[in-house]
Design a protein around this motif. Structure first.
Motif, PDB file in Angstrom:
ATOM      1  N   LYS A   1      -7.703  -0.192   4.345  1.00 18.37           N
ATOM      2  CA  LYS A   1      -6.908   0.131   3.162  1.00 18.37           C
ATOM      3  C   LYS A   1      -5.597   0.824   3.518  1.00 18.37           C
ATOM      4  CE  LYS A   1      -8.849   1.192  -0.778  1.00 18.37           C
ATOM      5  NZ  LYS A   1      -8.758  -0.080  -1.538  1.00 18.37           N
ATOM      6  N   GLY A   2      -5.378   1.108   4.804  1.00 17.44           N
ATOM      7  CA  GLY A   2      -4.128   1.729   5.223  1.00 17.44           C
ATOM      8  C   GLY A   2      -3.972   3.162   4.777  1.00 17.44           C
TER       9      GLY A   2
ATOM     10  N   HIS B   1      -0.297   8.196  -5.016  1.00 18.56           N
ATOM     11  CA  HIS B   1      -1.044   7.579  -6.107  1.00 18.56           C
ATOM     12  C   HIS B   1      -1.151   8.548  -7.281  1.00 18.56           C
ATOM     13  CE1 HIS B   1      -2.168   3.963  -3.929  1.00 18.56           C
ATOM     14  NE2 HIS B   1      -2.330   4.744  -2.873  1.00 18.56           N
ATOM     15  N   ALA B   2      -0.770   8.087  -8.461  1.00 16.93           N
ATOM     16  CA  ALA B   2      -0.762   8.954  -9.633  1.00 16.93           C
ATOM     17  C   ALA B   2      -2.164   9.366 -10.036  1.00 16.93           C
ATOM     18  CB  ALA B   2      -0.056   8.245 -10.784  1.00 16.93           C
ATOM     19  N   ALA B   3      -3.133   8.507  -9.854  1.00 17.28           N
ATOM     20  CA  ALA B   3      -4.504   8.827 -10.212  1.00 17.28           C
ATOM     21  C   ALA B   3      -5.405   8.324  -9.093  1.00 17.28           C
ATOM     22  CB  ALA B   3      -4.888   8.136 -11.526  1.00 17.28           C
ATOM     23  N   PRO B   4      -6.270   9.203  -8.604  1.00 13.77           N
ATOM     24  CA  PRO B   4      -6.591  10.549  -9.072  1.00 13.77           C
ATOM     25  C   PRO B   4      -5.805  11.658  -8.405  1.00 13.77           C
ATOM     26  CG  PRO B   4      -8.191   9.888  -7.428  1.00 13.77           C
ATOM     27  CD  PRO B   4      -7.192   8.762  -7.543  1.00 13.77           C
TER      28      PRO B   4
ATOM     29  N   ASP C   1     -11.871   2.747  -5.840  1.00 11.21           N
ATOM     30  CA  ASP C   1     -11.461   3.162  -7.186  1.00 11.21           C
ATOM     31  C   ASP C   1     -10.235   4.072  -7.160  1.00 11.21           C
ATOM     32  OD1 ASP C   1     -13.575   1.751  -8.251  1.00 11.21           O
ATOM     33  OD2 ASP C   1     -14.898   3.494  -8.396  1.00 11.21           O
ATOM     34  N   ALA C   2     -10.169   4.944  -6.149  1.00 12.83           N
ATOM     35  CA  ALA C   2      -9.112   5.955  -6.120  1.00 12.83           C
ATOM     36  C   ALA C   2      -7.772   5.415  -5.639  1.00 12.83           C
ATOM     37  CB  ALA C   2      -9.539   7.128  -5.229  1.00 12.83           C
ATOM     38  N   PHE C   3      -7.788   4.314  -4.909  1.00  9.36           N
ATOM     39  CA  PHE C   3      -6.558   3.780  -4.337  1.00  9.36           C
ATOM     40  C   PHE C   3      -6.405   2.302  -4.713  1.00  9.36           C
ATOM     41  CE2 PHE C   3      -7.994   7.259  -1.622  1.00  9.36           C
ATOM     42  CZ  PHE C   3      -6.871   8.081  -1.643  1.00  9.36           C
ATOM     43  N   PRO C   4      -6.160   2.036  -5.985  1.00  4.12           N
ATOM     44  CA  PRO C   4      -6.086   0.640  -6.441  1.00  4.12           C
ATOM     45  C   PRO C   4      -4.866  -0.109  -5.914  1.00  4.12           C
ATOM     46  CG  PRO C   4      -5.441   2.137  -8.196  1.00  4.12           C
ATOM     47  CD  PRO C   4      -5.974   3.000  -7.090  1.00  4.12           C
TER      48      PRO C   4
ATOM     49  N   SER D   1       0.839  -1.196   0.000  1.00  5.97           N
ATOM     50  CA  SER D   1       0.000   0.000   0.000  1.00  5.97           C
ATOM     51  C   SER D   1       0.871   1.243   0.000  1.00  5.97           C
ATOM     52  CB  SER D   1      -0.929  -0.002   1.212  1.00  5.97           C
ATOM     53  OG  SER D   1      -0.181   0.089   2.403  1.00  5.97           O
ATOM     54  N   LYS D   2       0.290   2.370  -0.416  1.00  6.48           N
ATOM     55  CA  LYS D   2       1.023   3.616  -0.489  1.00  6.48           C
ATOM     56  C   LYS D   2       0.221   4.719   0.164  1.00  6.48           C
ATOM     57  CE  LYS D   2       3.025   2.415  -5.015  1.00  6.48           C
ATOM     58  NZ  LYS D   2       3.153   2.843  -6.412  1.00  6.48           N
ATOM     59  N   PRO D   3       0.890   5.776   0.685  1.00  3.52           N
ATOM     60  CA  PRO D   3       0.162   6.930   1.204  1.00  3.52           C
ATOM     61  C   PRO D   3      -0.685   7.560   0.116  1.00  3.52           C
ATOM     62  CG  PRO D   3       2.477   6.988   1.869  1.00  3.52           C
ATOM     63  CD  PRO D   3       2.336   5.886   0.852  1.00  3.52           C
ATOM     64  N   ALA D   4      -1.707   8.303   0.542  1.00  2.00           N
ATOM     65  CA  ALA D   4      -2.644   8.869  -0.428  1.00  2.00           C
ATOM     66  C   ALA D   4      -1.952   9.720  -1.480  1.00  2.00           C
ATOM     67  CB  ALA D   4      -3.704   9.701   0.306  1.00  2.00           C
TER      68      ALA D   4
END
Length: 323
Positions: free
Chosen positions: A48-49, A19-22, A103-106, A13-16
């Motif tokens: 989702k962390g 994420h490249a999109a959105p 959808d925003a954090f795949p 997982s990655k911080p918000a």
């Protein structure tokens, strides 16, 4: 309350902001610590962390003109999403918020499986909470106060809630053979059964998914409220205080572990309805629900939400018992 919340990062997982999109920069949540639907969103955020921060309600209430200027529906939860380009949007309705997060954090842990049919089943279980089960429990909220309790309505509403619970049990897939009926597993840690969650093996890894997020709060409130309804309407605040929520053996114990089913059953008595009004009778009639409850109670995201929700729920029940 202004402290940011950050769940323990999940592998991959990655911080918000990464994420490249959105290209989400921050997440801020208007919520209430007592709210079932706010808890639903917070379970998803922790699962989702994702990093998020609480937002105070303008003037302290959803009824204020200031909050309605932000959210015309005047409801919580509401999620403020700020993007890296400076845009800001407000999302409302818990189910919409969960779908957005998915959808925003795949790259974050998935709440929905890839298979379209399995996704539809997850959405069915989640929608069942919002459209059928939570409204059935909500009918009992006004009846917690002994001074206004209507025995006929309680009888009818409890019976209706138990019917909805039976329908829910029929919607869930069975627990796999390697998992015990009590939610334990021979292949995973206690409380994290590989197939006891809402979708079982249809969910990647057999873990918590979108269909699970709403139910910890609902089950907690049901476990607090239903046993209290065996009190006589004329018992008054004194009798209610003696059976107060702080002493309720149905709530999650210290360390995040649920009490055993026999303890739940033994604490409730027989009551005036067949099997008693408490949730122990429901779990005994539907072992699949008990296995699910145990898996939920053992999940770190649920435990994180319960750290705030359980004291708030107990406070609310104690207040109602004094009325």
């Amino acid at each position: 309350m202004s402290t940011s919340h950050l769940a323990s990062p999940h592998p991959g997982s990655k911080p918000a902001s990464e994420h490249a999109a959105p290209r989400v920069k921050s997440l801020e949540l208007y919520d209430d610590p007592h709210s079932e639907y706010s808890a639903k969103v917070k379970v998803a955020l922790f699962a989702k962390g994702l990093a998020w921060a609480p937002l105070p309600l303008p003037c302290g209430t959803t009824r204020s003109p200031e909050f309605r200027a932000v959210n015309p529906l005047g409801k919580i939860p509401a999620l403020r999403v700020t993007f890296e380009d400076g845009r800001s949007e407000l999302l409302i309705e818990s189910e919409v918020i969960l779908e957005f997060l998915e959808d925003a954090f795949p790259d974050a842990p998935r709440l929905l499986p890839a298979d379209p049919l399995a996704r539809s089943k997850a959405r069915l279980v989640s929608r069942y909470h919002d459209l059928y089960l939570e409204p059935a429990l909500r009918r009992l909220y006004p009846q917690v106060a002994p001074s206004v309790r209507d025995e006929r309505l309680v009888q009818e509403a409890v019976a209706g809630f138990k019917e909805r619970m039976a329908e829910l049990a029929a919607l869930l897939p069975p627990v796999a053979a390697d998992d015990g009926a009590d939610g334990s597993s021979t292949s995973s840690s206690p409380g994290s059964s590989s197939s006891a969650f809402a979708l079982g093996q249809l969910q990647p890894g057999g873990g918590l998914g979108l269909g699970d997020c709403a139910y910890p709060a609902l089950l907690l409130y049901a476990e607090l409220i239903l046993p209290l309804l065996d009190l006589e309407p004329a018992a008054g605040a004194g009798a209610g205080a003696g059976a107060g929520p702080g002493k309720n053996p149905l709530t999650m114990g210290s360390g995040g572990e649920g009490h055993q089913l026999e303890a739940l059953l033994g604490s409730e008595g027989t009551g005036r309805l067949e099997g008693g009004r408490g949730m122990g009778a429901v779990y005994r009639a539907h072992p699949r629900l008990w296995a699910w409850r145990q898996a939920l109670w053992g999940h770190p995201a649920v435990q994180a939400v319960f750290a705030e929700l359980q004291p708030a729920a107990e406070e609310w029940v104690a207040m109602k018992l004094q009325q």
